[in-house]
Design a protein around this motif. Sequence first.
Motif, PDB file in Angstrom:
ATOM      1  N   PHE A 210       0.842  -1.193   0.000  1.00 20.83           N
ATOM      2  CA  PHE A 210       0.000   0.000   0.000  1.00 20.83           C
ATOM      3  C   PHE A 210       0.881   1.247   0.000  1.00 20.83           C
ATOM      4  O   PHE A 210       2.084   1.196   0.278  1.00 20.83           O
ATOM      5  N   ALA A 211       0.261   2.382  -0.313  1.00 18.04           N
ATOM      6  CA  ALA A 211       0.949   3.673  -0.282  1.00 18.04           C
ATOM      7  C   ALA A 211      -0.079   4.742   0.071  1.00 18.04           C
ATOM      8  O   ALA A 211      -1.262   4.621  -0.264  1.00 18.04           O
ATOM      9  N   LYS A 212       0.381   5.791   0.778  1.00 17.66           N
ATOM     10  CA  LYS A 212      -0.521   6.812   1.295  1.00 17.66           C
ATOM     11  C   LYS A 212      -0.053   8.197   0.865  1.00 17.66           C
ATOM     12  O   LYS A 212       1.147   8.483   0.820  1.00 17.66           O
ATOM     13  N   CYS A 213      -1.020   9.051   0.542  1.00 17.35           N
ATOM     14  CA  CYS A 213      -0.687  10.440   0.227  1.00 17.35           C
ATOM     15  C   CYS A 213      -0.749  11.276   1.504  1.00 17.35           C
ATOM     16  O   CYS A 213      -1.335  10.866   2.513  1.00 17.35           O
ATOM     17  N   GLU A 214      -0.126  12.445   1.475  1.00 19.47           N
ATOM     18  CA  GLU A 214      -0.107  13.315   2.642  1.00 19.47           C
ATOM     19  C   GLU A 214      -1.491  13.892   2.919  1.00 19.47           C
ATOM     20  O   GLU A 214      -2.301  14.080   2.009  1.00 19.47           O
ATOM     21  N   GLU A 215      -1.739  14.196   4.194  1.00 21.13           N
ATOM     22  CA  GLU A 215      -3.018  14.792   4.578  1.00 21.13           C
ATOM     23  C   GLU A 215      -3.145  16.201   3.989  1.00 21.13           C
ATOM     24  O   GLU A 215      -2.171  16.943   3.912  1.00 21.13           O
TER      25      GLU A 215
END
Length: 293
Positions: A210-215
């Motif tokens: 998985f990978a997450k973008c910044e808030e």
Amino acid sequence: YYLLFVFPGCRLLAVELTSSNTKPVVQEFQSVELSCIIKSTVTPDPRIEWKKIRDGETSYVFFDNKMQGDFVTRAEILSRTSLVIKNTTRMDTATYRCEVAAPSDTKTIDEINIQLTVQVKPMTPRCIVPKAVPVGKSASLHCHENEGFPKSTYSWYRNSEPLSPDTRSNAKPHNSSYTLNPTTGTLVFHAVHKGDTGRYSCIATNDAGFAKCEEQEMEVYDLNIGGIIGGVLVVLAVLVLITLGICCAYRKGYFANGKENGESYKTPAKPDGVNYIRTDDEGDFRHKSSFVI
């Protein structure tokens, strides 16, 4: 499967292949073994070939007892027939065919297909979140990445709390009106309210990781109707004052080219030494010159 036939004085056998795994799955940059096992043959030194089939095109991987193409430095034959690929890439996802030719056997050729899947972790998704939205208006948030394989699914978070894609779920925030599509990564608020203000982030997930973008902050603000009306009235008042000022200026003659009075029109001065004589009949002017010595 081919059967073993026994006749008086001779034994006939057909070459036969098998595999311990015909659909291996591996993550990118790891090693994988494509299993091809000769189950039976009487040929002491059968010919082994491996081919790669991708997007309808066939190319050699192992031919004439040598690795071919980019497999030369990252692949090898194991246990005479199996193929080991090191440092796999997403381009290795394909069908691989193991072919064995055994001239001494009754059936001289057999083959088996191995379907290899190389999984790729998602890249950091690109997230688009509006910075400010007025109460009651719609808002669309987008999240997408195109590197992962298999294709990623998406989940959204507000203030680190997950937003449920199920509109009937109890996890859905009270009074929130939104639609979340896990396949496209789109989060749509149909009519935002003050409670939708917060920090939003998105996570792209597939079988490889998985990978997450910044808030990103989204603010929901109230429309100041009184302030808008007041601003419009002030602009109208200014326009009225400007119009009245222009009218008064015209009336007072500030925009005229000159005063229309007797002083505005003067009889041209006579040139020195010229006398004008008017005749009664023609009404024309004629002159005569006089010289002063």
